[in-house]
Design a protein around this motif. Structure first.
Motif, PDB file in Angstrom:
ATOM      1  N   LEU A 186       0.826  -1.211   0.000  1.00 43.52           N
ATOM      2  CA  LEU A 186       0.000   0.000   0.000  1.00 43.52           C
ATOM      3  C   LEU A 186       0.862   1.264   0.000  1.00 43.52           C
ATOM      4  CD1 LEU A 186      -2.829  -1.037   2.481  1.00 43.52           C
ATOM      5  CD2 LEU A 186      -3.043  -0.675   0.011  1.00 43.52           C
ATOM      6  N   ALA A 187       2.004   1.214   0.671  1.00 40.08           N
ATOM      7  CA  ALA A 187       2.895   2.379   0.678  1.00 40.08           C
ATOM      8  C   ALA A 187       3.368   2.706  -0.735  1.00 40.08           C
ATOM      9  CB  ALA A 187       4.088   2.118   1.592  1.00 40.08           C
ATOM     10  N   ASN A 188       3.712   1.693  -1.501  1.00 37.58           N
ATOM     11  CA  ASN A 188       4.182   1.904  -2.876  1.00 37.58           C
ATOM     12  C   ASN A 188       3.058   2.329  -3.807  1.00 37.58           C
ATOM     13  OD1 ASN A 188       6.956   1.275  -2.457  1.00 37.58           O
ATOM     14  ND2 ASN A 188       6.460  -0.885  -2.398  1.00 37.58           N
ATOM     15  N   ILE A 189       1.881   1.711  -3.666  1.00 34.07           N
ATOM     16  CA  ILE A 189       0.741   2.112  -4.488  1.00 34.07           C
ATOM     17  C   ILE A 189       0.305   3.519  -4.126  1.00 34.07           C
ATOM     18  CG2 ILE A 189      -1.696   1.627  -4.965  1.00 34.07           C
ATOM     19  CD1 ILE A 189      -1.058  -1.329  -4.665  1.00 34.07           C
ATOM     20  N   GLY A 190       0.345   3.842  -2.831  1.00 30.97           N
ATOM     21  CA  GLY A 190       0.003   5.198  -2.401  1.00 30.97           C
ATOM     22  C   GLY A 190       0.905   6.243  -3.017  1.00 30.97           C
ATOM     23  N   ALA A 191       2.188   5.931  -3.106  1.00 29.24           N
ATOM     24  CA  ALA A 191       3.135   6.859  -3.727  1.00 29.24           C
ATOM     25  C   ALA A 191       2.803   7.081  -5.203  1.00 29.24           C
ATOM     26  CB  ALA A 191       4.555   6.315  -3.581  1.00 29.24           C
ATOM     27  N   GLU A 192       2.481   5.997  -5.920  1.00 28.73           N
ATOM     28  CA  GLU A 192       2.120   6.119  -7.342  1.00 28.73           C
ATOM     29  C   GLU A 192       0.846   6.945  -7.523  1.00 28.73           C
ATOM     30  OE1 GLU A 192       3.818   5.194  -9.895  1.00 28.73           O
ATOM     31  OE2 GLU A 192       5.349   3.882  -9.035  1.00 28.73           O
ATOM     32  N   CYS A 193      -0.144   6.686  -6.674  1.00 28.44           N
ATOM     33  CA  CYS A 193      -1.392   7.444  -6.761  1.00 28.44           C
ATOM     34  C   CYS A 193      -1.153   8.923  -6.444  1.00 28.44           C
ATOM     35  CB  CYS A 193      -2.424   6.874  -5.800  1.00 28.44           C
ATOM     36  SG  CYS A 193      -3.082   5.266  -6.266  1.00 28.44           S
ATOM     37  N   LEU A 194      -0.316   9.176  -5.460  1.00 30.16           N
ATOM     38  CA  LEU A 194      -0.029  10.551  -5.065  1.00 30.16           C
ATOM     39  C   LEU A 194       0.604  11.332  -6.199  1.00 30.16           C
ATOM     40  CD1 LEU A 194       0.234  12.805  -2.937  1.00 30.16           C
ATOM     41  CD2 LEU A 194       2.414  11.763  -2.256  1.00 30.16           C
ATOM     42  N   ILE A 195       1.635  10.769  -6.818  1.00 31.18           N
ATOM     43  CA  ILE A 195       2.312  11.511  -7.886  1.00 31.18           C
ATOM     44  C   ILE A 195       1.401  11.663  -9.102  1.00 31.18           C
ATOM     45  CG2 ILE A 195       3.458   9.620  -9.115  1.00 31.18           C
ATOM     46  CD1 ILE A 195       5.011  13.001  -8.054  1.00 31.18           C
ATOM     47  N   THR A 196       0.506  10.699  -9.318  1.00 31.31           N
ATOM     48  CA  THR A 196      -0.477  10.834 -10.395  1.00 31.31           C
ATOM     49  C   THR A 196      -1.340  12.060 -10.158  1.00 31.31           C
ATOM     50  OG1 THR A 196      -0.552   8.449 -10.825  1.00 31.31           O
ATOM     51  CG2 THR A 196      -2.456   9.728 -11.522  1.00 31.31           C
ATOM     52  N   CYS A 197      -1.787  12.267  -8.935  1.00 31.53           N
ATOM     53  CA  CYS A 197      -2.603  13.444  -8.603  1.00 31.53           C
ATOM     54  C   CYS A 197      -1.803  14.733  -8.701  1.00 31.53           C
ATOM     55  CB  CYS A 197      -3.194  13.295  -7.205  1.00 31.53           C
ATOM     56  SG  CYS A 197      -4.503  12.084  -7.071  1.00 31.53           S
ATOM     57  N   ILE A 198      -0.573  14.704  -8.202  1.00 37.98           N
ATOM     58  CA  ILE A 198       0.259  15.909  -8.227  1.00 37.98           C
ATOM     59  C   ILE A 198       0.528  16.352  -9.660  1.00 37.98           C
ATOM     60  CG2 ILE A 198       2.604  16.757  -7.765  1.00 37.98           C
ATOM     61  CD1 ILE A 198       2.524  15.223  -5.129  1.00 37.98           C
ATOM     62  N   GLU A 199       0.766  15.400 -10.555  1.00 38.82           N
ATOM     63  CA  GLU A 199       1.106  15.743 -11.936  1.00 38.82           C
ATOM     64  C   GLU A 199      -0.093  16.221 -12.745  1.00 38.82           C
ATOM     65  OE1 GLU A 199       3.004  12.181 -13.313  1.00 38.82           O
ATOM     66  OE2 GLU A 199       4.986  12.819 -12.603  1.00 38.82           O
ATOM     67  N   ASP A 200      -1.293  16.010 -12.249  1.00 42.80           N
ATOM     68  CA  ASP A 200      -2.494  16.502 -12.944  1.00 42.80           C
ATOM     69  C   ASP A 200      -3.496  16.992 -11.901  1.00 42.80           C
ATOM     70  OD1 ASP A 200      -4.240  17.140 -14.937  1.00 42.80           O
ATOM     71  OD2 ASP A 200      -4.761  15.084 -15.475  1.00 42.80           O
ATOM     72  N   LEU A 201      -3.026  17.886 -11.049  1.00 45.11           N
ATOM     73  CA  LEU A 201      -3.784  18.284  -9.871  1.00 45.11           C
ATOM     74  C   LEU A 201      -5.111  18.949 -10.213  1.00 45.11           C
ATOM     75  CD1 LEU A 201      -3.801  18.306  -6.810  1.00 45.11           C
ATOM     76  CD2 LEU A 201      -2.525  20.471  -6.868  1.00 45.11           C
ATOM     77  N   ASP A 202      -5.120  19.782 -11.240  1.00 52.28           N
ATOM     78  CA  ASP A 202      -6.363  20.467 -11.604  1.00 52.28           C
ATOM     79  C   ASP A 202      -7.453  19.477 -12.009  1.00 52.28           C
ATOM     80  OD1 ASP A 202      -5.256  22.887 -11.048  1.00 52.28           O
ATOM     81  OD2 ASP A 202      -4.965  23.509 -13.131  1.00 52.28           O
ATOM     82  N   SER A 203      -7.098  18.498 -12.815  1.00 52.17           N
ATOM     83  CA  SER A 203      -8.099  17.524 -13.286  1.00 52.17           C
ATOM     84  C   SER A 203      -8.660  16.717 -12.130  1.00 52.17           C
ATOM     85  CB  SER A 203      -7.476  16.583 -14.323  1.00 52.17           C
ATOM     86  OG  SER A 203      -7.125  17.282 -15.483  1.00 52.17           O
ATOM     87  N   TYR A 204      -7.802  16.258 -11.243  1.00 51.80           N
ATOM     88  CA  TYR A 204      -8.280  15.461 -10.113  1.00 51.80           C
ATOM     89  C   TYR A 204      -9.058  16.316  -9.121  1.00 51.80           C
ATOM     90  CZ  TYR A 204      -5.831  11.369 -11.750  1.00 51.80           C
ATOM     91  OH  TYR A 204      -5.436  10.279 -12.500  1.00 51.80           O
ATOM     92  N   SER A 205      -8.692  17.576  -8.988  1.00 53.75           N
ATOM     93  CA  SER A 205      -9.455  18.476  -8.122  1.00 53.75           C
ATOM     94  C   SER A 205     -10.863  18.698  -8.661  1.00 53.75           C
ATOM     95  CB  SER A 205      -8.723  19.815  -7.980  1.00 53.75           C
ATOM     96  OG  SER A 205      -7.490  19.658  -7.320  1.00 53.75           O
TER      97      SER A 205
END
Length: 341
Positions: free
Chosen positions: A188-207
């Motif tokens: 979960l720590a590794n998947i969480g990191a991948e999900c986090l950077i996915t959101c950071i790299e497209d923050l407006d869309s996920y917001s």
């Protein structure tokens, strides 16, 4: 491993001013990271990698606890030259020069003034499919509950409460019947990191697609205490004891007593394919048996099924095998007293 990412459905909340404030023309982000432990580390590393590769992250600094023993976040930050700040002496005014706050297994409630200082808000990596298992120990409770599925939620940090903010992204994970806590933790720590950077790299869309949690569906995962590890054989099935053992593996042993002494059970096994006993009433919960032929130390649960004890200690003394326990303790008492209580 290919991640199964679930995007929350659009919600009317995206039209609120509280969401609109997260939209910006800023292309790159100044990130202030809050974390302290091994669950935090993969997220910090992936943000740092993005910074090094001139990605979305333009600047990165870390807030952590200098008092935390063996703090991997502090150690990694020092090795990599990432500026670090000590909590709680860290000044909230410092956050004003950052766009986005990121919280991963930090363990402290973030003050409202600090949350409001980030014009892109604060994100949190939580190890459950919110609103399920809000709280400090979602991984432990997911396994102890016998859940077959859990996951990661990337959510907004809200003031005064834990784990109630809008969800930007979720990823589900299956829990195997014999999965131990450290295995699920690291996954979960590794998947969480991948999900986090996915959101950071497209923050407006996920917001824009973020979704409010349904409080009516919330369940909770409070901090683990000693009572959680205490086994009550009179009302515990073999599966229940085994799931509790799996959930606490690497954290703390199961606890019981034998002849008035505290017994710590560090390792056990469970054969799910064992046949149900023909006459359960002949056996009492907590009954301890030793099979000399197979050198197996067995304890019977309330449903009549057996667990094999592989490693244990008595009275806080040295680690014992099942055979050691039989030779030193079990063989010295009459059969009617051979019980864990």
């Amino acid at each position: 491993m290919l991640l199964h990412l679930t995007h929350p459905r659009p919600s009317i909340v995206r039209n609120n001013s509280s969401v609109q404030r997260y939209f910006s023309n800023i292309c790159r982000l100044k990130v202030l990271f809050f974390g302290t432990d091994h669950f935090s580390l993969p997220s910090l590393k992936i943000i740092h990698k993005n910074l090094i590769n001139n990605g979305t992250v333009e600047r990165l600094e870390v807030v952590t606890s200098f008092k935390a023993a063996k703090n991997p976040v502090k150690q990694y930050s020092r090795i990599e030259g990432i500026p670090i700040h000590d909590w709680p002496s860290f000044s909230p005014a410092t956050a004003g020069s950052f766009n986005l706050g990121v919280v991963v297994s930090f363990g402290h409630l973030i003050p409202e003034c600090l949350i409001n200082s980030f014009n892109r808000g604060m994100l949190n990596v939580h190890a459950s499919l919110l609103p399920k298992l809000r709280g400090a120990a979602p991984i432990v409770h997911a396994i102890a509950n016998g859940d077959q599925r859990t996951g990661i939620s990337i959510m907004r940090i809200k003031p005064k409460q834990f784990d109630v903010g809008e969800i930007l992204l979720q990823s589900s994970v299956d829990i195997g019947r014999d999965t131990l806590m450290p295995q699920l933790h690291d996954r979960l720590a590794n998947i969480g990191a991948e999900c986090l950077i996915t959101c950071i790299e497209d923050l407006d869309s996920y917001s824009q697609r973020q979704m409010m949690q349904n409080d009516a569906e919330a369940t909770y995962a409070p901090k683990i205490d000693q009572k959680f590890a205490e086994i009550r054989w009179s009302n515990s099935t073999a599966v229940r004891v085994y799931d509790t053992y799996r959930s606490l593996y690497g954290l703390r042993p199961l606890l019981t007593t034998f002849g008035g002494d505290v017994v710590k059970i560090f390792k056990l096994s469970f054969n799910r394919e064992q046949n149900e006993p023909a006459q359960i009433l002949q056996h009492q919960p907590g009954q301890v048996e030793y099979l000399k032929r197979n050198k197996q130390l067995l304890v019977r649960c309330v449903d009549g099924r057996l667990l094999e004890i592989l490693q244990l200690s008595v009275g806080g003394k040295k680690m014992l095998t099942g055979q050691d326990f039989y030779n030193g303790f079990l063989s010295k008492v009459i059969p009617s007293e051979r019980y864990f209580k």
